[in-house]
Design a protein around this motif. Structure first.
Motif, PDB file in Angstrom:
ATOM      1  N   ILE A  59      13.911   1.767  -0.515  1.00  0.00           N
ATOM      2  CA  ILE A  59      12.518   2.168  -0.700  1.00  0.00           C
ATOM      3  C   ILE A  59      11.694   0.888  -0.770  1.00  0.00           C
ATOM      4  CG2 ILE A  59      10.836   3.384  -2.129  1.00  0.00           C
ATOM      5  CD1 ILE A  59      13.125   5.080  -3.230  1.00  0.00           C
ATOM      6  N   VAL A  60      10.598   0.855   0.003  1.00  0.00           N
ATOM      7  CA  VAL A  60       9.715  -0.312   0.033  1.00  0.00           C
ATOM      8  C   VAL A  60       8.340   0.120  -0.462  1.00  0.00           C
ATOM      9  CG1 VAL A  60       8.648  -2.049   1.509  1.00  0.00           C
ATOM     10  CG2 VAL A  60      10.965  -1.253   2.008  1.00  0.00           C
ATOM     11  N   TYR A  61       7.790  -0.628  -1.421  1.00  0.00           N
ATOM     12  CA  TYR A  61       6.456  -0.374  -1.962  1.00  0.00           C
ATOM     13  C   TYR A  61       5.570  -1.549  -1.549  1.00  0.00           C
ATOM     14  CZ  TYR A  61       9.397   2.430  -5.077  1.00  0.00           C
ATOM     15  OH  TYR A  61      10.324   3.298  -5.579  1.00  0.00           O
ATOM     16  N   ILE A  62       4.484  -1.271  -0.859  1.00  0.00           N
ATOM     17  CA  ILE A  62       3.569  -2.326  -0.417  1.00  0.00           C
ATOM     18  C   ILE A  62       2.211  -2.061  -1.053  1.00  0.00           C
ATOM     19  CG2 ILE A  62       2.492  -3.445   1.572  1.00  0.00           C
ATOM     20  CD1 ILE A  62       4.856  -2.131   3.232  1.00  0.00           C
ATOM     21  N   ARG A  63       1.801  -2.945  -1.961  1.00  0.00           N
ATOM     22  CA  ARG A  63       0.512  -2.813  -2.645  1.00  0.00           C
ATOM     23  C   ARG A  63      -0.536  -3.606  -1.869  1.00  0.00           C
ATOM     24  NH1 ARG A  63      -0.416   0.613  -6.718  1.00  0.00           N
ATOM     25  NH2 ARG A  63      -1.106  -0.858  -8.281  1.00  0.00           N
ATOM     26  N   LEU A  64      -1.682  -2.984  -1.614  1.00  0.00           N
ATOM     27  CA  LEU A  64      -2.752  -3.622  -0.862  1.00  0.00           C
ATOM     28  C   LEU A  64      -4.050  -3.589  -1.662  1.00  0.00           C
ATOM     29  CD1 LEU A  64      -2.094  -1.823   2.551  1.00  0.00           C
ATOM     30  CD2 LEU A  64      -1.456  -4.165   1.962  1.00  0.00           C
ATOM     31  N   THR A 121      15.086  14.798   0.739  1.00  0.00           N
ATOM     32  CA  THR A 121      14.210  15.928   0.433  1.00  0.00           C
ATOM     33  C   THR A 121      13.562  15.733  -0.932  1.00  0.00           C
ATOM     34  OG1 THR A 121      15.542  17.421   1.768  1.00  0.00           O
ATOM     35  CG2 THR A 121      14.136  18.436   0.104  1.00  0.00           C
ATOM     36  N   TRP A 122      14.325  15.250  -1.881  1.00  0.00           N
ATOM     37  CA  TRP A 122      13.813  15.024  -3.229  1.00  0.00           C
ATOM     38  C   TRP A 122      12.749  13.916  -3.221  1.00  0.00           C
ATOM     39  CZ3 TRP A 122      13.439  11.272  -6.875  1.00  0.00           C
ATOM     40  CH2 TRP A 122      13.150  11.701  -8.159  1.00  0.00           C
ATOM     41  N   VAL A 123      12.998  12.827  -2.480  1.00  0.00           N
ATOM     42  CA  VAL A 123      12.044  11.710  -2.385  1.00  0.00           C
ATOM     43  C   VAL A 123      10.736  12.191  -1.758  1.00  0.00           C
ATOM     44  CG1 VAL A 123      11.574   9.527  -1.177  1.00  0.00           C
ATOM     45  CG2 VAL A 123      13.743   9.844  -2.362  1.00  0.00           C
ATOM     46  N   VAL A 124      10.834  12.954  -0.678  1.00  0.00           N
ATOM     47  CA  VAL A 124       9.636  13.465   0.001  1.00  0.00           C
ATOM     48  C   VAL A 124       8.824  14.345  -0.948  1.00  0.00           C
ATOM     49  CG1 VAL A 124       8.833  15.020   1.838  1.00  0.00           C
ATOM     50  CG2 VAL A 124      10.544  13.263   2.335  1.00  0.00           C
ATOM     51  N   LYS A 125       9.483  15.207  -1.682  1.00  0.00           N
ATOM     52  CA  LYS A 125       8.783  16.093  -2.620  1.00  0.00           C
ATOM     53  C   LYS A 125       8.049  15.280  -3.689  1.00  0.00           C
ATOM     54  CE  LYS A 125       9.479  20.022  -5.645  1.00  0.00           C
ATOM     55  NZ  LYS A 125      10.426  20.962  -6.230  1.00  0.00           N
ATOM     56  N   ALA A 126       8.692  14.261  -4.214  1.00  0.00           N
ATOM     57  CA  ALA A 126       8.059  13.415  -5.238  1.00  0.00           C
ATOM     58  C   ALA A 126       6.867  12.660  -4.656  1.00  0.00           C
ATOM     59  CB  ALA A 126       9.083  12.441  -5.823  1.00  0.00           C
ATOM     60  N   LEU A 127       6.992  12.147  -3.443  1.00  0.00           N
ATOM     61  CA  LEU A 127       5.908  11.393  -2.821  1.00  0.00           C
ATOM     62  C   LEU A 127       4.727  12.280  -2.449  1.00  0.00           C
ATOM     63  CD1 LEU A 127       7.904   8.894  -0.599  1.00  0.00           C
ATOM     64  CD2 LEU A 127       6.517   8.363  -2.610  1.00  0.00           C
ATOM     65  N   SER A 155      10.187   4.714 -11.198  1.00  0.00           N
ATOM     66  CA  SER A 155      11.252   5.113 -12.118  1.00  0.00           C
ATOM     67  C   SER A 155      11.870   6.437 -11.678  1.00  0.00           C
ATOM     68  CB  SER A 155      10.679   5.226 -13.527  1.00  0.00           C
ATOM     69  OG  SER A 155      11.652   5.692 -14.412  1.00  0.00           O
ATOM     70  N   GLU A 156      11.022   7.376 -11.291  1.00  0.00           N
ATOM     71  CA  GLU A 156      11.494   8.677 -10.840  1.00  0.00           C
ATOM     72  C   GLU A 156      12.322   8.553  -9.557  1.00  0.00           C
ATOM     73  OE1 GLU A 156       9.524  12.984  -9.600  1.00  0.00           O
ATOM     74  OE2 GLU A 156       8.233  11.380 -10.340  1.00  0.00           O
ATOM     75  N   LEU A 157      11.795   7.834  -8.570  1.00  0.00           N
ATOM     76  CA  LEU A 157      12.492   7.696  -7.291  1.00  0.00           C
ATOM     77  C   LEU A 157      13.779   6.894  -7.416  1.00  0.00           C
ATOM     78  CD1 LEU A 157       9.535   6.973  -4.835  1.00  0.00           C
ATOM     79  CD2 LEU A 157      10.741   9.136  -5.185  1.00  0.00           C
ATOM     80  N   GLU A 158      13.696   5.766  -8.089  1.00  0.00           N
ATOM     81  CA  GLU A 158      14.842   4.872  -8.173  1.00  0.00           C
ATOM     82  C   GLU A 158      15.937   5.402  -9.082  1.00  0.00           C
ATOM     83  OE1 GLU A 158      13.224   0.937  -8.883  1.00  0.00           O
ATOM     84  OE2 GLU A 158      11.752   1.282  -7.289  1.00  0.00           O
ATOM     85  N   GLY A 159      15.604   6.398  -9.909  1.00  0.00           N
ATOM     86  CA  GLY A 159      16.607   7.033 -10.746  1.00  0.00           C
ATOM     87  C   GLY A 159      17.532   7.942  -9.948  1.00  0.00           C
ATOM     88  N   LYS A 160      17.098   8.329  -8.762  1.00  0.00           N
ATOM     89  CA  LYS A 160      17.876   9.271  -7.944  1.00  0.00           C
ATOM     90  C   LYS A 160      18.486   8.664  -6.694  1.00  0.00           C
ATOM     91  CE  LYS A 160      16.602  13.281  -9.956  1.00  0.00           C
ATOM     92  NZ  LYS A 160      17.210  14.536 -10.150  1.00  0.00           N
TER      93      LYS A 160
END
Length: 96
Positions: A64-69, A18-24, A51-56
């Motif tokens: 968590i996967v980040y894909i930069r395009l 829930t916290w991750v979804v709110k941040a995103l 930093s915010e997501l990975e801190g929690k």
């Protein structure tokens, strides 16, 4: 540099999820239940978000996967079918 970013996650705890979804939701659009896309996200904004997501989250339980395009690659992204739609806040939730 601004880049299109797709963020996917698998978080085991309901509270952390829930916290991750709110941040995103503050920076991105929800494509599926656990996939978001952020168009034109600056590198600094991505670093703050990470930093915010990975801190929690717990790396031994969550992912968590980040894909930069680049712009050209983002333009080739194909989404087939209906995107995720969230229930309206006053819409009753049906529990079966």
């Amino acid at each position: 540099m601004k880049m299109h970013t797709v963020i996917a996650f698998d978080v085991s705890s309901d509270l952390r999820r829930t916290w991750v979804v709110k941040a995103l939701k503050a920076l991105a659009v929800r494509l599926q239940r656990s996939v978001f896309e952020a168009a034109g996200l600056e590198e600094a904004a991505l670093l703050r978000l990470r930093s915010e997501l990975e801190g929690k989250f717990k790396p031994e339980e969550d992912c968590i996967v980040y894909i930069r395009l680049c712009r050209a690659c983002a333009g080739r992204m194909v989404v087939v079918g209906k995107r995720f739609e969230e229930a309206e806040p006053d819409e009753p939730v049906k529990v079966i």
